[in-house]
Design a protein around this motif. Structure first.
Motif, mmCIF file in Angstrom:
data_model
loop_
_atom_site.group_PDB
_atom_site.id
_atom_site.type_symbol
_atom_site.label_atom_id
_atom_site.label_comp_id
_atom_site.label_asym_id
_atom_site.label_seq_id
_atom_site.Cartn_x
_atom_site.Cartn_y
_atom_site.Cartn_z
ATOM 1 N N HIS A 1 49.403 50.827 42.681
ATOM 2 C CA HIS A 1 48.746 49.306 42.783
ATOM 3 C C HIS A 1 47.444 49.534 42.295
ATOM 4 O O HIS A 1 46.826 48.407 41.555
ATOM 5 C CB HIS A 1 48.921 48.612 44.146
ATOM 6 C CG HIS A 1 48.732 47.275 44.217
ATOM 7 N ND1 HIS A 1 48.769 46.568 45.353
ATOM 8 C CD2 HIS A 1 48.205 46.595 43.388
ATOM 9 C CE1 HIS A 1 48.545 45.474 45.335
ATOM 10 N NE2 HIS A 1 48.105 45.172 43.839
ATOM 11 N N GLY A 2 46.439 50.225 42.859
ATOM 12 C CA GLY A 2 45.062 50.299 42.399
ATOM 13 C C GLY A 2 44.876 50.784 41.319
ATOM 14 O O GLY A 2 43.821 50.243 40.605
ATOM 15 N N LEU B 1 45.191 47.757 39.410
ATOM 16 C CA LEU B 1 43.989 46.511 39.491
ATOM 17 C C LEU B 1 42.803 47.171 38.687
ATOM 18 O O LEU B 1 42.011 46.453 38.133
ATOM 19 C CB LEU B 1 43.567 46.544 40.994
ATOM 20 C CG LEU B 1 44.528 45.916 42.081
ATOM 21 C CD1 LEU B 1 44.067 46.272 43.755
ATOM 22 C CD2 LEU B 1 44.856 44.435 41.773
ATOM 23 N N ARG C 1 40.896 45.376 35.333
ATOM 24 C CA ARG C 1 39.436 45.264 35.103
ATOM 25 C C ARG C 1 38.905 45.903 33.920
ATOM 26 O O ARG C 1 37.955 45.543 33.201
ATOM 27 C CB ARG C 1 38.411 45.592 36.128
ATOM 28 C CG ARG C 1 38.624 44.752 37.468
ATOM 29 C CD ARG C 1 37.713 45.179 38.496
ATOM 30 N NE ARG C 1 37.862 46.479 39.101
ATOM 31 C CZ ARG C 1 38.440 46.699 40.354
ATOM 32 N NH1 ARG C 1 39.209 45.613 40.956
ATOM 33 N NH2 ARG C 1 38.589 47.898 40.757
ATOM 34 N N LYS D 1 33.151 39.911 52.920
ATOM 35 C CA LYS D 1 33.188 40.541 51.620
ATOM 36 C C LYS D 1 32.071 41.680 51.254
ATOM 37 O O LYS D 1 32.123 42.535 50.780
ATOM 38 C CB LYS D 1 33.040 39.682 50.510
ATOM 39 C CG LYS D 1 34.072 39.761 48.926
ATOM 40 C CD LYS D 1 33.866 38.742 48.274
ATOM 41 C CE LYS D 1 34.154 39.435 46.877
ATOM 42 N NZ LYS D 1 34.098 38.092 45.710
ATOM 43 N N ASP E 1 32.462 45.004 53.173
ATOM 44 C CA ASP E 1 33.992 45.362 53.057
ATOM 45 C C ASP E 1 33.854 46.770 52.556
ATOM 46 O O ASP E 1 33.373 47.329 51.635
ATOM 47 C CB ASP E 1 34.436 44.390 52.024
ATOM 48 C CG ASP E 1 36.089 44.895 51.803
ATOM 49 O OD1 ASP E 1 36.414 45.930 52.186
ATOM 50 O OD2 ASP E 1 36.794 44.055 51.234
ATOM 51 N N ARG F 1 36.032 48.705 51.747
ATOM 52 C CA ARG F 1 36.734 49.166 50.238
ATOM 53 C C ARG F 1 35.731 49.127 49.119
ATOM 54 O O ARG F 1 35.910 49.830 48.165
ATOM 55 C CB ARG F 1 37.939 48.035 50.058
ATOM 56 C CG ARG F 1 38.826 48.102 51.330
ATOM 57 C CD ARG F 1 39.932 47.159 50.933
ATOM 58 N NE ARG F 1 39.624 45.748 50.885
ATOM 59 C CZ ARG F 1 40.237 44.579 50.706
ATOM 60 N NH1 ARG F 1 41.551 44.863 50.819
ATOM 61 N NH2 ARG F 1 39.619 43.475 50.732
ATOM 62 N N ARG F 2 34.629 48.073 49.145
ATOM 63 C CA ARG F 2 33.880 47.991 48.155
ATOM 64 C C ARG F 2 33.027 49.307 48.000
ATOM 65 O O ARG F 2 32.407 49.539 47.000
ATOM 66 C CB ARG F 2 32.826 46.932 48.409
ATOM 67 C CG ARG F 2 33.499 45.412 47.820
ATOM 68 C CD ARG F 2 32.365 44.560 48.060
ATOM 69 N NE ARG F 2 31.204 44.743 47.206
ATOM 70 C CZ ARG F 2 30.002 44.461 47.417
ATOM 71 N NH1 ARG F 2 29.672 43.490 48.355
ATOM 72 N NH2 ARG F 2 29.006 44.786 46.426
ATOM 73 N N ASP G 1 43.474 50.732 50.856
ATOM 74 C CA ASP G 1 44.456 50.209 50.294
ATOM 75 C C ASP G 1 44.268 50.183 49.109
ATOM 76 O O ASP G 1 43.547 50.615 48.337
ATOM 77 C CB ASP G 1 44.455 48.739 50.776
ATOM 78 C CG ASP G 1 43.532 47.823 50.572
ATOM 79 O OD1 ASP G 1 42.443 48.367 49.841
ATOM 80 O OD2 ASP G 1 43.239 46.632 51.177
ATOM 81 N N TYR H 1 42.995 47.939 46.773
ATOM 82 C CA TYR H 1 41.813 47.564 46.350
ATOM 83 C C TYR H 1 40.885 48.588 46.679
ATOM 84 O O TYR H 1 40.155 48.999 45.609
ATOM 85 C CB TYR H 1 41.211 46.111 47.236
ATOM 86 C CG TYR H 1 42.170 45.161 46.779
ATOM 87 C CD1 TYR H 1 41.838 44.288 45.607
ATOM 88 C CD2 TYR H 1 43.196 44.923 47.317
ATOM 89 C CE1 TYR H 1 42.764 43.114 45.331
ATOM 90 C CE2 TYR H 1 44.194 43.820 46.861
ATOM 91 C CZ TYR H 1 43.700 42.906 45.667
ATOM 92 O OH TYR H 1 44.662 41.956 45.447
ATOM 93 N N SER I 1 41.099 51.127 43.807
ATOM 94 C CA SER I 1 40.942 50.660 42.486
ATOM 95 C C SER I 1 39.117 50.841 42.459
ATOM 96 O O SER I 1 38.741 51.115 41.338
ATOM 97 C CB SER I 1 41.319 49.347 42.375
ATOM 98 O OG SER I 1 40.353 48.459 43.179
ATOM 99 N N TYR I 2 38.589 50.649 43.612
ATOM 100 C CA TYR I 2 37.181 50.807 43.474
ATOM 101 C C TYR I 2 36.767 52.247 43.171
ATOM 102 O O TYR I 2 35.771 52.652 42.961
ATOM 103 C CB TYR I 2 36.464 50.328 44.797
ATOM 104 C CG TYR I 2 36.374 48.554 44.954
ATOM 105 C CD1 TYR I 2 35.951 48.114 43.861
ATOM 106 C CD2 TYR I 2 37.315 48.032 45.858
ATOM 107 C CE1 TYR I 2 35.941 46.555 43.541
ATOM 108 C CE2 TYR I 2 37.429 46.510 45.785
ATOM 109 C CZ TYR I 2 36.525 45.956 44.680
ATOM 110 O OH TYR I 2 36.734 44.466 44.780
#
Lengths: 341, 341
Positions: free
Chosen positions: B21-22, B25, B29, B274, B277, B279-280, B301, B303, B306-307
């Motif tokens: 899934h990542g 995502l 981008r 945000k 976060d 995850r960022r 997760d 997201y 993906s980062y």
């Protein structure tokens, strides 16, 4: 009780004002508390007059103040009559039960070590303080007194910290954890592995290794680490708290929606701010010395200073040093400590 | 561009689902991005079919997965065909430009070191990651690869970190700070003092010593420290963030006033969440290796994963390793490094 505390009237960024105000606040909570206040009489006298419950406090005059940035070695040579030094001496002379200062940390620690001396059976004093976590609070030690540690010193920290948590925080069987970079027993420096092995042999509730995020999870009641890591973790933690609360404030002030949300939720935001108020956790204790010396944050306000006074009172009430001595002097504990290295 | 990344499909607590899934995502981008996906084909194939932009991704099948708690030495002996190892090998063989895994950190670091090798002139690779502060973000290194460091190794970290901040974070003259327990040059361990002296001789914007709370103040762009302190500070910091945000949530949910305040201020609370976060900030880089290997948090997760992919892309775009080599191989830098110890 009643306890008498020696107070360094001139230590800290906002002394003597917040020191005297803090004494007033502490005495409002514990009226039997007595003080011996050291510093510039001309400045202290008008201040104590402002507060009815301390206006007749005993002041010992001295002109000397320890500058915030002075090296310990220089303070030792040049400042024989500083308010800080005299306050510490009051404890060793039996004129006071404990001392509180918000002054230069390095100098205060050195004066305390030299004048009060280390408890029998303890290699090195350590700095301990409470920190908040999910389920209440834990203590962390060492917070900067010992940059380099041996396995034996870490074990001493654990023993002393456990007694602190039991008698000052009233935890019935405090869990002790060794801060490491992985919770698996195979990771980390040799010093920590040796301390780990020794701690398993002691009759205390040893949890094993913990990682940085276990501190706030409340995994243990006593976090044992070297003074370098403890210091950077504590200060970084204070910084993150401030970062998040400042961002929360800014975000809510950035729009009418935010301002309205703040107005409505005000009591909740205040509860939250109170829960993490760094002033509530002010007051680090020099654990392992033959005397009670508490260090207040240099930049705190009167409320913060009054909480540092409370820490000294709690430690005196708990007769902490007596309990540490009893435990440390046990033959089984001494044998184990001597077997480490 | 286009870059091709080797992905360990089976690494992490929630693999392979969040990995695939990542990837989807990240590719949304950066559409030119290509993948080489390693893992159990039977599990990966149905997953990639869910996402149009990666449904034809190249999958390299293998049954072996590195368990989350396996020791590096055992993984090295027993797991020759794990998805993680094959993904790292794809980089050394030139089949991919970089690799991303959310698997066992110790094993991943060891495979990366052995297979990709250290850049010429660098003693030890280091783990680097971004952290948020008041004015933006900084990087911290080392985050756990090197428990014990020498002055020379700290200086190498500083040089590599400065280049990272310049080319990946686009800071024009990144300020570099050495994490210590007092900002005065007299404090702290000998290793730090020697590194301090050497860093003053290098042509970089060296700020000097910083303390724990300087990280969030944004005092510097590059925070240099040993892997033990860096790791505990990073993890303790994550814990404190979680503690405060959980308490905020709980407090607002504890009454109708709080719930109403939340409803009204919702967009503000989302902005705040945000901003911090975790995850960022996911995606730690093994800096100093001759190849691009990025480690995602194991518990993240899609997201977050993906980062971590974005971090690899940013590093490839910046041609970071080439720039590090150019700087480190300079005669002046090598002479200084060799003079340290």
């Amino acid at each position: 009780m009643p306890f008498k505390l020696a107070i360094d009237g001139m230590g800290g960024d906002r002394a003597p004002d917040i020191v005297v105000h803090g004494m007033h606040l502490a005495k409002s909570r514990v009226p039997q508390l007595e003080f011996l206040l050291f510093g510039d009489e001309k400045r202290l006298l008008p201040l104590v007059k402002n507060y009815k419950n301390i206006q007749h406090v005993e002041i010992v005059h001295t002109d000397e103040v320890v500058p915030q940035d002075m090296r310990p070695s220089i303070a030792l040579r040049t400042l024989k009559k500083s308010s800080m030094r005299l306050a510490v001496e009051a404890v060793s002379k039996g004129q006071a039960d404990g001392v509180v200062s918000a002054g230069n940390t390095g100098v205060y620690l050195m004066f305390s070590k030299l004048i009060l001396k280390t408890l029998k059976g303890i290699s090195r004093p350590t700095i301990v303080s409470e920190v908040p976590h999910e389920k209440g609070e834990a203590i962390v030690l060492d917070l900067g007194a010992n940059i380099e540690v041996s396995p034996r010193i870490l074990v001493e920290f654990a023993v002393m910290g456990e007694i602190f948590a039991r008698h000052v925080l009233f935890k019935s069987s405090p869990k002790v954890g060794l801060l490491n970079i992985g919770s698996e027993a195979v990771k980390g420096p040799e010093t920590l592995k040796k301390a780990f092995d020794a701690l398993q042999k002691l009759p205390l509730n040893f949890h094993g290794f913990i990682e940085g995020d276990d501190i706030t999870k409340g995994t243990v009641d006593v976090v044992v680490t070297d003074g370098f890591s403890g210091n950077v973790v504590l200060k970084a933690g204070e910084g993150i708290m401030r970062l998040v609360f400042d961002a929360l404030k800014r975000t809510l002030q950035s729009s009418w929606r935010g301002k309205l949300a703040y107005l409505i939720g005000k009591p909740m935001f205040h509860t939250l701010a109170k829960q993490f108020d760094p002033r509530r956790y002010n007051g680090a204790f020099w654990l392992g010395l033959d005397g009670v010396a508490v260090k207040s944050h240099g930049g705190t306000d009167a409320y913060g200073f009054s909480y540092a006074i409370d820490v000294a009172v709690d430690i005196l009430k708990a007769e902490l040093n007596k309990k540490v001595s009893q435990e440390i002097e046990k033959e089984s504990v001494q044998n184990l400590l001597e077997s480490i290295e």
